[in-house]
Design a protein around this motif. Sequence first.
Motif, PDB file in Angstrom:
ATOM      1  N   GLY A 141       0.799  -1.222   0.000  1.00  0.00           N
ATOM      2  CA  GLY A 141       0.000   0.000   0.000  1.00  0.00           C
ATOM      3  C   GLY A 141       0.822   1.257   0.000  1.00  0.00           C
ATOM      4  O   GLY A 141       0.390   2.294   0.508  1.00  0.00           O
ATOM      5  N   GLY A 142       2.041   1.195  -0.551  1.00  0.00           N
ATOM      6  CA  GLY A 142       2.900   2.372  -0.608  1.00  0.00           C
ATOM      7  C   GLY A 142       3.691   2.634   0.653  1.00  0.00           C
ATOM      8  O   GLY A 142       4.408   3.635   0.739  1.00  0.00           O
ATOM      9  N   SER A 143       3.602   1.735   1.650  1.00  0.00           N
ATOM     10  CA  SER A 143       4.340   1.924   2.904  1.00  0.00           C
ATOM     11  C   SER A 143       5.271   0.745   3.152  1.00  0.00           C
ATOM     12  O   SER A 143       4.956  -0.399   2.806  1.00  0.00           O
ATOM     13  CB  SER A 143       3.359   2.040   4.085  1.00  0.00           C
ATOM     14  OG  SER A 143       2.536   3.170   3.948  1.00  0.00           O
ATOM     15  N   TYR A 144       6.410   1.035   3.757  1.00  0.00           N
ATOM     16  CA  TYR A 144       7.338  -0.019   4.139  1.00  0.00           C
ATOM     17  C   TYR A 144       6.740  -0.824   5.295  1.00  0.00           C
ATOM     18  O   TYR A 144       6.309  -0.249   6.305  1.00  0.00           O
ATOM     19  CB  TYR A 144       8.657   0.566   4.615  1.00  0.00           C
ATOM     20  CG  TYR A 144       9.495   1.277   3.583  1.00  0.00           C
ATOM     21  CD1 TYR A 144       9.236   1.163   2.216  1.00  0.00           C
ATOM     22  CD2 TYR A 144      10.570   2.063   3.981  1.00  0.00           C
ATOM     23  CE1 TYR A 144      10.019   1.807   1.288  1.00  0.00           C
ATOM     24  CE2 TYR A 144      11.369   2.711   3.053  1.00  0.00           C
ATOM     25  CZ  TYR A 144      11.085   2.588   1.711  1.00  0.00           C
ATOM     26  OH  TYR A 144      11.866   3.235   0.787  1.00  0.00           O
ATOM     27  N   VAL A 145       6.761  -2.164   5.185  1.00  0.00           N
ATOM     28  CA  VAL A 145       6.269  -3.003   6.276  1.00  0.00           C
ATOM     29  C   VAL A 145       7.371  -3.872   6.872  1.00  0.00           C
ATOM     30  O   VAL A 145       7.289  -4.278   8.033  1.00  0.00           O
ATOM     31  CB  VAL A 145       5.083  -3.887   5.845  1.00  0.00           C
ATOM     32  CG1 VAL A 145       3.899  -3.025   5.439  1.00  0.00           C
ATOM     33  CG2 VAL A 145       5.469  -4.839   4.716  1.00  0.00           C
ATOM     34  N   PRO A 185      -0.209 -11.310   9.969  1.00  0.00           N
ATOM     35  CA  PRO A 185      -0.052 -11.942   8.652  1.00  0.00           C
ATOM     36  C   PRO A 185       0.756 -11.099   7.676  1.00  0.00           C
ATOM     37  O   PRO A 185       1.572 -11.632   6.918  1.00  0.00           O
ATOM     38  CB  PRO A 185      -1.500 -12.115   8.178  1.00  0.00           C
ATOM     39  CG  PRO A 185      -2.309 -12.164   9.435  1.00  0.00           C
ATOM     40  CD  PRO A 185      -1.622 -11.228  10.377  1.00  0.00           C
ATOM     41  N   LEU A 186       0.557  -9.785   7.695  1.00  0.00           N
ATOM     42  CA  LEU A 186       1.319  -8.921   6.792  1.00  0.00           C
ATOM     43  C   LEU A 186       2.784  -8.866   7.214  1.00  0.00           C
ATOM     44  O   LEU A 186       3.684  -8.869   6.373  1.00  0.00           O
ATOM     45  CB  LEU A 186       0.718  -7.515   6.775  1.00  0.00           C
ATOM     46  CG  LEU A 186       1.407  -6.496   5.847  1.00  0.00           C
ATOM     47  CD1 LEU A 186       1.436  -6.992   4.406  1.00  0.00           C
ATOM     48  CD2 LEU A 186       0.716  -5.133   5.936  1.00  0.00           C
ATOM     49  N   ALA A 187       3.030  -8.841   8.522  1.00  0.00           N
ATOM     50  CA  ALA A 187       4.412  -8.849   9.001  1.00  0.00           C
ATOM     51  C   ALA A 187       5.120 -10.125   8.561  1.00  0.00           C
ATOM     52  O   ALA A 187       6.266 -10.086   8.078  1.00  0.00           O
ATOM     53  CB  ALA A 187       4.430  -8.728  10.523  1.00  0.00           C
ATOM     54  N   THR A 188       4.457 -11.261   8.695  1.00  0.00           N
ATOM     55  CA  THR A 188       5.058 -12.529   8.281  1.00  0.00           C
ATOM     56  C   THR A 188       5.337 -12.541   6.786  1.00  0.00           C
ATOM     57  O   THR A 188       6.404 -12.974   6.335  1.00  0.00           O
ATOM     58  CB  THR A 188       4.137 -13.699   8.655  1.00  0.00           C
ATOM     59  OG1 THR A 188       3.963 -13.723  10.085  1.00  0.00           O
ATOM     60  CG2 THR A 188       4.710 -15.029   8.200  1.00  0.00           C
ATOM     61  N   ALA A 189       4.379 -12.046   5.995  1.00  0.00           N
ATOM     62  CA  ALA A 189       4.569 -11.992   4.545  1.00  0.00           C
ATOM     63  C   ALA A 189       5.722 -11.070   4.180  1.00  0.00           C
ATOM     64  O   ALA A 189       6.513 -11.362   3.266  1.00  0.00           O
ATOM     65  CB  ALA A 189       3.281 -11.534   3.867  1.00  0.00           C
ATOM     66  N   GLY A 190       5.847  -9.942   4.877  1.00  0.00           N
ATOM     67  CA  GLY A 190       6.939  -9.018   4.603  1.00  0.00           C
ATOM     68  C   GLY A 190       8.292  -9.615   4.941  1.00  0.00           C
ATOM     69  O   GLY A 190       9.253  -9.479   4.174  1.00  0.00           O
ATOM     70  N   VAL A 191       8.380 -10.279   6.098  1.00  0.00           N
ATOM     71  CA  VAL A 191       9.638 -10.913   6.489  1.00  0.00           C
ATOM     72  C   VAL A 191       9.998 -12.006   5.492  1.00  0.00           C
ATOM     73  O   VAL A 191      11.160 -12.156   5.092  1.00  0.00           O
ATOM     74  CB  VAL A 191       9.537 -11.464   7.923  1.00  0.00           C
ATOM     75  CG1 VAL A 191      10.756 -12.318   8.258  1.00  0.00           C
ATOM     76  CG2 VAL A 191       9.408 -10.313   8.919  1.00  0.00           C
TER      77      VAL A 191
END
Length: 399
Positions: A69-73, A130-136
């Motif tokens: 979404g345009g932001s660093y996660v 879930p988004l944190a896991t996907a980002g990592v």
Amino acid sequence: MTAGTDGVADGTQDPQGPELVELASIRDADVDEWNALAGDSALYSSHRWLLYGEELHDSGSRHLVASSGGSYVAGLPTHRFTGKVPHFYDPAVLFPGAAEPATPERPLLLGGTRLGYTSEVIVAPGTAGPLATAGVRTVLDRFRALGAADGGLAALLYLTDESVERLLPLLGPRDQVVMMDATAVLPVDPDGLEGYRRRFTSHQFTSIRREMRRYTDAGCRTEVKRLSECHQLLGPLSAQVLIRYGHPVTDASESERFAQQATLFDDNCRILAAYQGDRMVGFTQYFFWGDTMYARSHGLDDSIAREAKLYFNLTYYEAVQYAAAHGYRSVDLSCDAFQAKVSRAARLRPLWGIVLDAPWTGPVLERVRAEEKSRRSEFASHDPGIESRVAQLVDARGR
């Protein structure tokens, strides 16, 4: 948002997950955007510290970012070495007999910081699980691919418990996890020395009070300085300490290091300096990030250091007073000298190494594990809390 090794998004994107962004330099990241990502992390993941590391010009940088979404996660700084590696970041030094020196043909790809001894896979504060896991996963998969393409070693060194816990479910059977070191963290109570005193029995605090008295009896007083006000005085004092421990430095090289820092950190660093009359006789250097003061360098005039207990006053007692007065909740004392640190109320936190697709089997792996077991036993003798919940998870994984 800038992206890609040439400032362009590289096109590696899962429509259902985060986009991978690669930055050829931390300069390609917006300062505020990166620091928002690193907000819950240590000083050594901050934009300015990574810039400081890049300016050493001893490795190639590529910072991996997962964006949604345009932001660093999520983010992972990386550094590629094709020759000499900083001594305590060199797997050939850290795992003797189990890792080879970096060469242009077999580079070292290092994940995390390359200066400071606390590394993290960074996750933006408040990111949903879930988004944190996907980002990592996004940044780890890219890191793994880069290491495999190089044909050398890919390692993440000095990782915190929090980062290891995020990474464990994503590791493969050949990835090895090793407790490498620890960092000592001194909690600070809002009431400063009064709160610090409550962490000891009256008998224990008697020796601390004696050290504080020796400081004042030697005619020492503490002044708080910016680097720009005193960096030219720090080099010779720092060199005395480092040379004593075998580091190949000079007064001039140390003075140059502090002068360089003054150009980057003057608003984010303070020197707690001991003066005897008009002469600076010792100092401890602190950087600030979040609610933590990070003790980095210190220097002592050997002619008075022991008599006045300069190190303990500047690094513990004066630091506790300064931290409490300025709203900091802890002092990070970094690695080494754990007995002295724990006896003065610091607590140890594990620092881990993860070597991806580690080429370790048989006697080589047994040696790595034996050395780790010895380290963990030593750490636990100072602070049993080193065997953290994450340490138990690592053990349950079977490494």
